[in-house]
Design a protein around this motif. Structure first.
Motif, PDB file in Angstrom:
ATOM      1  N   UNK A  29      -6.736   4.955 -16.491  1.00 49.89           N
ATOM      2  CA  UNK A  29      -6.145   3.618 -16.546  1.00 49.89           C
ATOM      3  C   UNK A  29      -5.725   3.142 -15.147  1.00 49.89           C
ATOM      4  N   UNK A  31      -7.202   3.785 -12.384  1.00 58.34           N
ATOM      5  CA  UNK A  31      -8.405   3.311 -11.712  1.00 58.34           C
ATOM      6  C   UNK A  31      -8.870   1.963 -12.235  1.00 58.34           C
ATOM      7  N   UNK A  33      -7.143  -0.360 -13.876  1.00 56.91           N
ATOM      8  CA  UNK A  33      -6.185  -1.467 -13.741  1.00 56.91           C
ATOM      9  C   UNK A  33      -5.799  -1.736 -12.294  1.00 56.91           C
ATOM     10  N   UNK A  34      -5.975  -0.742 -11.429  1.00 55.61           N
ATOM     11  CA  UNK A  34      -5.555  -0.887 -10.042  1.00 55.61           C
ATOM     12  C   UNK A  34      -4.096  -0.545  -9.821  1.00 55.61           C
ATOM     13  N   UNK A  35      -3.435   0.012 -10.847  1.00 56.16           N
ATOM     14  CA  UNK A  35      -2.020   0.391 -10.703  1.00 56.16           C
ATOM     15  C   UNK A  35      -1.940   1.876 -10.359  1.00 56.16           C
ATOM     16  N   UNK A  37       0.605   3.392  -8.855  1.00 56.24           N
ATOM     17  CA  UNK A  37       1.974   3.871  -8.656  1.00 56.24           C
ATOM     18  C   UNK A  37       2.027   5.362  -8.998  1.00 56.24           C
ATOM     19  N   UNK A  45       6.335  13.395  -7.367  1.00 59.52           N
ATOM     20  CA  UNK A  45       6.892  12.102  -7.000  1.00 59.52           C
ATOM     21  C   UNK A  45       7.754  11.544  -8.123  1.00 59.52           C
ATOM     22  N   UNK A  49      12.019  10.613  -7.931  1.00 63.87           N
ATOM     23  CA  UNK A  49      12.694   9.322  -8.126  1.00 63.87           C
ATOM     24  C   UNK A  49      13.472   9.306  -9.437  1.00 63.87           C
ATOM     25  N   UNK A  55       5.194   9.346 -16.226  1.00 67.60           N
ATOM     26  CA  UNK A  55       5.290   8.448 -17.386  1.00 67.60           C
ATOM     27  C   UNK A  55       4.045   7.554 -17.438  1.00 67.60           C
TER      28      UNK A  55
END
Lengths: 119, 181
Positions: A29, A31, A33-35, A37, A45, A49, A55
């Motif tokens: 997903x 790749x 969607x381009x998200x 994070x 990581x 945070x 998640x």
């Protein structure tokens, strides 16, 4: 078979569905969607945070919940409005016994859908 | 799970500068918690997409596969035509690609001072004039529509409006929560 407007009453419940969410789904997903994070694929990581683990993308959950709607109406092109509020994260540990992302109406990680559709 | 509790208490206020508040963090050390504040003067600021977005059959197929949705109207032009569409259509959440791109530009705006690593997606909406379809060339503008502070978290609301040939196609609304330290 397309659902007709006349066949639906206010308050009707859509069939409950269960969707599997694996790390692989999140990587794919990311790749598509381009998200990218890192909280969605990098455990180190995510924990740094303050998250319990990697998640799922909220938008992945929204996409799965959207399938409940489009499969039910039978016409994916008739969605006029679709909104969700993300009320809890879908935690995806590094195992193949992945947690489940329930559709609307279940406790735990949940998404409230407010769809309206044509036909 | 405290960082994810989005059921904020009422009593929101608009922040004009960062403030430090004591004792709002539930952590065992009871440290001071820094409130995330985003300057409300940026409401209305616009971020046009640097170039038009071309919707292609291949990208729609990739996205549909990524969400495990095997509806033929996303991949089979004949099935899409039989359903009354000129070409394959995109799944309802596909426009998030435009929204993500727009929000990334906004979040990177140094004036806003948002720490991307602390951003959590709060809510999302789509309002469509029609489905996106292969062949669309979309121009998109992302606008900051609201800024507030709730429970020590900054909340940034963005709206991305996408048009094709001057006609509205979809508006994507997105609320991002910037978690307090």
């Amino acid at each position: 078979m397309t659902l007709r407007h006349a066949d639906v009453e206010v308050g009707a419940e859509l069939p409950e569905r269960t969707f599997r969410v694996r790390r692989l789904d999140l990587v794919r997903y990311a790749g598509a969607s381009g998200d990218f994070n890192p909280i969605h694929w990098n455990e180190r990581f995510a924990k740094s945070v303050g998250l319990p683990d990697v998640i799922a993308h909220g938008m992945f959950t929204m996409a799965e919940a959207g399938r409940v709607l489009t499969d039910w109406t039978g016409d994916a092109g008739c969605v006029v409005d679709y909104s969700v509020r993300f009320s809890a994260p879908v935690v995806v540990p590094d195992d193949d016994e992945a947690p489940r992302s329930p559709s609307a109406g279940r406790s735990g990680p949940r998404t409230t859908t407010e769809p309206s559709a044509c036909s | 799970m405290a960082p994810f509790d989005l059921d904020f208490q009422p009593g929101e206020r608009t922040a004009r500068r960062a403030v430090r508040v004591s004792g709002t963090g539930p952590g065992p050390e009871d440290q001071e918690r820094e409130t995330v504040a985003i300057n409300a003067e940026y409401v209305g600021r616009e971020y046009p997409a640097p170039e038009p977005y071309e919707v292609t059959r291949g990208k729609i197929r990739e996205f549909a596969e990524a969400i495990n949705d095997h509806n033929p109207v996303y991949v089979d032009p004949e099935a899409a035509k039989a359903a009354g569409h000129p070409d394959v259509i995109a799944p309802p959440t596909f426009p998030v690609i435009l929204g993500m791109a727009g929000s990334a530009i906004a979040v990177a705006d140094p004036d806003l001072g948002v720490d991307f690593s602390r951003v959590v997606h709060g809510d999302q909406s789509f309002h469509y004039s029609r489905p996106l379809r292969a062949g669309d060339v979309l121009t998109a503008v992302t606008r900051i529509t609201d800024v507030k502070t709730l429970g020590g978290n900054g909340m940034l609301t963005l709206e991305t409006v996408a048009e094709a040939d001057g006609e509205h196609v979809v508006t994507a609304g997105m609320m991002l929560v910037v978690r307090g330290e």
